[in-house]
Enzyme design. Structure first.
Site, PDB file in Angstrom:
ATOM      1  N   GLY A 342     -45.116  19.275 -49.030  1.00  0.00           N
ATOM      2  CA  GLY A 342     -46.120  20.057 -49.748  1.00  0.00           C
ATOM      3  C   GLY A 342     -45.664  20.345 -51.159  1.00  0.00           C
ATOM      4  N   GLY A 344     -46.069  23.432 -54.392  1.00  0.00           N
ATOM      5  CA  GLY A 344     -46.533  24.758 -54.792  1.00  0.00           C
ATOM      6  C   GLY A 344     -46.338  24.988 -56.276  1.00  0.00           C
ATOM      7  N   GLY A 345     -46.476  26.246 -56.687  1.00  0.00           N
ATOM      8  CA  GLY A 345     -46.375  26.568 -58.098  1.00  0.00           C
ATOM      9  C   GLY A 345     -44.980  26.396 -58.675  1.00  0.00           C
ATOM     10  CG  PHE A 346     -42.060  28.906 -58.179  1.00  0.00           C
ATOM     11  CD1 PHE A 346     -42.430  29.104 -59.488  1.00  0.00           C
ATOM     12  CD2 PHE A 346     -42.019  29.996 -57.325  1.00  0.00           C
ATOM     13  CE1 PHE A 346     -42.745  30.366 -59.959  1.00  0.00           C
ATOM     14  CE2 PHE A 346     -42.329  31.268 -57.787  1.00  0.00           C
ATOM     15  CZ  PHE A 346     -42.691  31.454 -59.111  1.00  0.00           C
ATOM     16  N   GLY A 347     -42.505  24.208 -57.319  1.00  0.00           N
ATOM     17  CA  GLY A 347     -41.881  22.932 -57.033  1.00  0.00           C
ATOM     18  C   GLY A 347     -42.418  22.331 -55.755  1.00  0.00           C
ATOM     19  CB  VAL A 349     -41.482  21.839 -49.507  1.00  0.00           C
ATOM     20  CG1 VAL A 349     -40.618  21.983 -48.263  1.00  0.00           C
ATOM     21  CG2 VAL A 349     -41.621  23.181 -50.218  1.00  0.00           C
ATOM     22  CG  ASP A 460     -47.028  34.934 -53.677  1.00  0.00           C
ATOM     23  OD1 ASP A 460     -48.247  35.159 -53.783  1.00  0.00           O
ATOM     24  OD2 ASP A 460     -46.507  33.844 -53.969  1.00  0.00           O
TER      25      ASP A 460
END
Length: 648
Positions: A342, A344-347, A349, A460
């Site tokens: 997947g 996300g906003g930070f990187g 996985v 969050d």
């Protein structure tokens, strides 16, 4: 490796373009500039093509291996191997270019790998050399001559292949640790076919496009891929070379020759003087400009190295944190980050394996999660343990690489199971399973808020940060935005963080308590029971915002309209679902003081307590309202592992 050593190594590489060698023996300096360890291998042959030398070794970042060529060496190959592991006797294996499982090669490696090919003292004492992509690609490299004094005139520039071909490799050519040659993939070991519909040619063209200076089966033009130097020239092979450096040492200028009639009169002397001054001025200007550029680069490199050393020291001081991994270990564990789970906003996985343990590796991008958020996540989740929190096995903080290693959650994040979308093929969850997930989330938050030495506000909470295991147990993840709140502090002041649609009204004041998580939990509960997103722009204008729609339905007595219509089981438990909605509404109070503690939510879910019935049915702040902010406001300290509770 020290920062000073790193900078000195870079400068020695840079200055090698300008400084000439005084040795007479031919040497090959093999340098690793990659951010990971490589295991270079060499195969040296005599005139009869018999192996007469070479070997292999481990080469960490910034290190150099010097190979001296004996008189009987006629030709050879040098290449890099990745993903290697060897024992004390030199036995093991690599993902690429494996020489029969030996550290020191006795035969050529198995593809994919890219080689620096050379033939010494050929055709009138010349050396011919090239970079060959015929065996596939492993790491970027360059193969440059370093001319001896007086040997600059007859030397070619040397080839470079600095593109990261592996990351852009066509799917048919994908191989562990590299990109295979098309001829290998299509079982043609000698030549690729040249027909207009021939797939090997199509894929060989990919190599030519990415590395036009390198030799491949689709590029045999000698003027483009063959390079030569006179005898007595040394060479350097650099893995992962800087892309912006010059591709070769500057050739020595030819001897000046007078053209036209000679003149020795006064005017010619003036001309000679002007020319001499101009040349001297140009040389001085060039030297000063080069010195200034070197000074600026040195200063920037030194400053960056000091920053990285300070960062390394900061991570080294962490107490009670999980295991620390090297980037190379995680690169191997994830097979070069092949299987993305997947983003996300930070990187992103990636799926991986450490021994028998399946893992999920979150690789943070440089523009996303910063050092403070990364530190917060490592310290917070690394120092606490709860069955409803995702377990953090370890982390990697190596120069620009920031990675987190979690337990693998096979069913992914909650949003994949509760939203009814056209691309979601998962069957609707039964009411019993949804209750179980809601209870798991509540217990995880109750632990963070009330059972640690410092209150931990996650900040969050959303379905994307709730992960599901094989038995549909839910665990909270992603602690990059969390805040610690001392027990004697009523709240913290913090910049707005989190995800739109899940933010509590008090974020407008930036005075935050753990009750902000309670509001987000209420939103998530409504999403779970209704089977839809809180903010869904695909719906009609009056139905876009789920919580606004909840206000309308509860005031009109039509809460049943919000129950997930895609599940017959949910419809069959209508009254129980409505009671769950009333618990969610208690959590969605605009005044944070009127929201329950998460431990009270758990009691309601377990049937030992009733939900509050006297609640305000306005859940969305449309004006400056009383958010229940306490009088004394303090700033929270950065997370310190010793402030957190131990395993539970």
């Amino acid at each position: 490796m020290t920062c000073g050593h790193d900078v000195r190594t870079w400068f020695s590489l840079f200055l090698s373009f300008f400084v000439v060698s005084t040795t007479t023996a031919v040497t090959f300096n093999i340098t690793n500039r990659c951010s990971y360890t490589v295991w270079p291998a060499a195969m040296l042959l005599d005139d009869d093509n018999w192996p007469v030398g070479g070997g292999g070794m481990r080469l960490d970042q910034g290190k150099t291996w010097t190979l001296n060529m004996a008189d009987d060496i006629s030709s050879g190959d040098i290449w890099a191997r990745t993903g290697c592991s060897f024992d004390s006797k030199g036995n093991g294996s690599c993902q690429t270019g494996d020489c029969g499982g030996l550290l020191a090669c006795k035969n050529r490696g198995e593809p994919p790998f890219t080689t620096a090919d050379f033939a010494l003292n050929q055709h009138g004492s010349n050396t011919f050399f090239d970079i060959s992509l015929r065996n596939g690609f492993n790491v970027p490299m360059e193969f440059l001559p370093v001319p001896d004094k007086g040997q600059g005139l007859g030397c070619s520039k040397g080839p470079r292949c600095v593109a990261d071909i592996t990351s852009q490799c066509p799917s048919k050519l994908k191989a562990p640790g590299g990109c295979s040659s098309s001829c290998q993939v299509f079982n043609n070991q000698v030549h690729c076919c040249t027909g207009s519909h021939c797939e090997p040619t199509k894929y060989s063209a990919f190599f030519v496009r990415m590395c036009p200076q390198a030799l491949s089966f689709s590029n045999h033009a000698p003027k483009e891929t063959d390079f030569s130097c006179p005898t007595g020239v040394n060479y350097q092979v650099v893995f992962c070379p800087p892309i912006n450096l010059a591709s070769s040492p500057a050739p020595s200028p030819p001897n000046s020759t007078a053209i036209g009639p000679s003149s020795t009169g006064p005017s010619s002397k003036k001309v000679d003087t002007v020319v001499s001054i101009a040349i001297t001025g140009s040389v001085v200007s060039f030297i000063l400009t080069t010195a200034f550029i070197l000074f600026v680069v040195h200063r920037r490199l030194t400053r960056r190295c000091h920053e990285m050393e300070e960062e390394e020291a900061e991570f080294g001081k962490l107490q009670g944190t999980p295991m620390r991994f090297t980037f190379q270990q995680l690169d191997v564990a994830t097979e070069q980050f092949k299987d993305k789970l997947g983003e996300g906003g930070f990187g992103s996985v990636y799926k991986g394996r450490l021994g028998e343990e399946r893992i999920a590796v979150k690789r943070l991008d440089r523009a996303g999660q910063g050092k403070s958020e990364f530190l917060a996540e490592v310290q917070t989740i690394g120092s606490i343990h709860h069955i409803n929190l995702v377990r953090l096995f370890g982390f990697c903080a190596e120069k620009s690489h920031k990675l987190l290693v979690y337990e693998y959650m096979p069913k992914g994040s909650l949003d994949k199971w509760i939203y009814c979308r056209h691309d979601n093929t998962a069957p609707p969850l039964e009411w019993k399973v949804r209750c179980k997930i809601i209870t798991n989330i509540a217990k995880g938050l109750a632990y963070l808020h009330e059972e640690c030495m410092q209150r931990i506000a996650h900040l969050d909470v959303k379905p994307q940060n709730i992960l599901i295991d094989d038995d549909f147990n839910a665990k909270i993840s992603d602690f990059g935005l969390c805040k610690l709140i001392d027990r004697d502090m009523s709240q913290v002041v913090t910049r707005m963080r989190g995800t739109p649609g899940y933010l509590a009204p008090e974020w407008l004041t930036s005075h935050i308590t753990e009750k902000a998580d309670v509001y987000s939990f209420g939103v998530v509960v409504m999403e779970i029971v209704s089977g839809r997103k809180n903010l869904d722009t695909c719906r009609s204008e009056e139905s876009i915002h789920l919580i606004t729609l909840l206000e309308e339905k509860v005031k009109n007595g039509h809460l049943v309209d919000l129950i997930d219509k895609n599940s017959n089981d949910m419809q069959a438990h209508e009254q129980d679902v409505i009671q769950m909605m009333k618990l969610a509404m208690w959590c969605l109070q605009i005044d944070c003081k009127r929201r329950p503690k998460m431990s009270e939510v758990v009691k309601v879910l377990e049937g030992t307590m009733d939900a509050e019935s006297s609640i305000d049915h306005n859940f969305v702040a449309t004006h400056q309202a009383n958010f229940g902010i306490a009088g004394n406001v303090n700033s929270s300290a950065p997370p310190v592992a010793s402030h957190l509770s131990g395993p539970r």
